[in-house]
Design a protein around this motif. Structure first.
Motif, PDB file in Angstrom:
ATOM      1  N   ARG A  13      -4.827 -10.808 -11.044  1.00 25.97           N
ATOM      2  CA  ARG A  13      -6.379 -10.582 -10.767  1.00 25.97           C
ATOM      3  C   ARG A  13      -6.627 -12.090 -10.908  1.00 25.97           C
ATOM      4  O   ARG A  13      -7.802 -12.397 -10.354  1.00 25.97           O
ATOM      5  CB  ARG A  13      -6.960  -9.734 -11.829  1.00 25.97           C
ATOM      6  N   ARG A  46      -3.790  -6.227  -3.357  1.00 25.43           N
ATOM      7  CA  ARG A  46      -2.875  -4.819  -3.618  1.00 25.43           C
ATOM      8  C   ARG A  46      -1.799  -5.401  -4.609  1.00 25.43           C
ATOM      9  O   ARG A  46      -1.534  -4.272  -5.273  1.00 25.43           O
ATOM     10  CB  ARG A  46      -2.306  -4.744  -2.214  1.00 25.43           C
ATOM     11  N   ILE A  56       2.294   1.546  -3.527  1.00 24.39           N
ATOM     12  CA  ILE A  56       1.406   2.171  -4.335  1.00 24.39           C
ATOM     13  C   ILE A  56       1.260   3.418  -4.328  1.00 24.39           C
ATOM     14  O   ILE A  56       1.240   4.403  -5.176  1.00 24.39           O
ATOM     15  CB  ILE A  56      -0.077   1.364  -4.272  1.00 24.39           C
ATOM     16  N   ASP A  93      -3.022  -4.003  -8.050  1.00 30.41           N
ATOM     17  CA  ASP A  93      -2.921  -2.676  -7.981  1.00 30.41           C
ATOM     18  C   ASP A  93      -1.386  -1.978  -7.918  1.00 30.41           C
ATOM     19  O   ASP A  93      -1.360  -1.025  -8.792  1.00 30.41           O
ATOM     20  CB  ASP A  93      -3.535  -2.025  -6.616  1.00 30.41           C
ATOM     21  N   ASN A 141       2.142   6.212  -7.149  1.00 26.05           N
ATOM     22  CA  ASN A 141       1.170   7.043  -7.646  1.00 26.05           C
ATOM     23  C   ASN A 141       1.280   8.279  -7.698  1.00 26.05           C
ATOM     24  O   ASN A 141       0.662   9.265  -8.292  1.00 26.05           O
ATOM     25  CB  ASN A 141      -0.353   6.587  -7.039  1.00 26.05           C
ATOM     26  N   GLU A 195       0.830  -1.247  -0.071  1.00 21.50           N
ATOM     27  CA  GLU A 195      -0.247   0.003   0.016  1.00 21.50           C
ATOM     28  C   GLU A 195       0.758   1.273  -0.018  1.00 21.50           C
ATOM     29  O   GLU A 195       0.703   2.155  -0.720  1.00 21.50           O
ATOM     30  CB  GLU A 195      -1.009  -0.173   1.154  1.00 21.50           C
ATOM     31  N   ARG A 254      -0.183  -7.989 -14.324  1.00 21.74           N
ATOM     32  CA  ARG A 254      -1.295  -7.288 -13.594  1.00 21.74           C
ATOM     33  C   ARG A 254      -2.699  -8.175 -13.651  1.00 21.74           C
ATOM     34  O   ARG A 254      -3.426  -8.915 -12.904  1.00 21.74           O
ATOM     35  CB  ARG A 254      -1.690  -5.967 -13.720  1.00 21.74           C
TER      36      ARG A 254
END
Length: 190
Positions: free
Chosen positions: A136, A162, A103, A165, A107, A100, A132
């Motif tokens: 998923r 995560r 990310i 992401d 970002n 997190e 990615r």
């Protein structure tokens, strides 16, 4: 350390394999599917790393590959209700929290999205988008495993969520910091 002196064992010739606990299961077992798709994600990250070797992203992806082996071990070992902490290799909440933070940090360096983006751009970004999407799929396999009544450690499922992401923002970063992204043109070919 793991030592593999013999690569083939013939034990799977009948369509069965063994979990980390030694329990025999079919090769199409939902648990085997889940950790197999994590393995596929790892291979996709390895492919992406062919294009990030000289980049600041590569050490992050190298760590992810190692963590994906840990995640595979977690999924290959059904959790027990009375399992003592440290009895099995498990993904930890701290690993999810690190994803997190990464990310958010990556970002912050990217321009805001004004459209959906197509998987592509640079070779690194295209490979990361593939990773990615496979991540998923691995997440969906873990959810299917849970919905079948099997146990999956909650941090393992959160890690998969995560991870996709993270791979998304890393793909954007690999597209020249978002400047080489390919944007979706809604309805452009009607």
């Amino acid at each position: 350390m793991v030592t593999l002196n013999r690569i083939y064992t013939r034990t799977g010739d009948g369509g069965e394999t063994r979990l980390a606990t030694g329990a025999p299961v079919a090769k199409c077992d939902l648990r085997v599917t889940a950790y197999g798709e994590v393995d596929e994600t790892n291979a996709c990250v390895g492919l992406a790393r062919l294009h990030t070797a000289d980049s600041a992203l590569d050490p992050l992806l190298a760590r992810i590959q190692n963590e994906l082996f840990d995640l595979g071990a977690d999924l290959a070992t059904p959790a027990k209700a009375d399992e003592a902490e440290g009895a099995a290799l498990r993904i930890l909440d701290s690993q999810v929290e690190r994803l997190e933070r990464e990310i958010d940090a990556i970002n912050e360096t990217l321009p805001p999205l004004t459209s959906f983006i197509l998987p592509g751009g640079t070779p690194a970004a295209a490979a990361l988008h593939l990773a990615r999407t496979v991540a998923r799929r691995a997440e969906r396999a873990a959810v299917a495993l849970i919905q079948s009544g099997e146990t999956v450690s909650p941090p393992a499922l959160r890690y998969l969520n995560r991870l996709s992401d993270l791979l998304f923002v890393v793909a954007r970063a690999a597209n020249d910091g978002g400047r080489a992204e390919v944007f979706w043109k809604s309805g452009a070919t009607r």
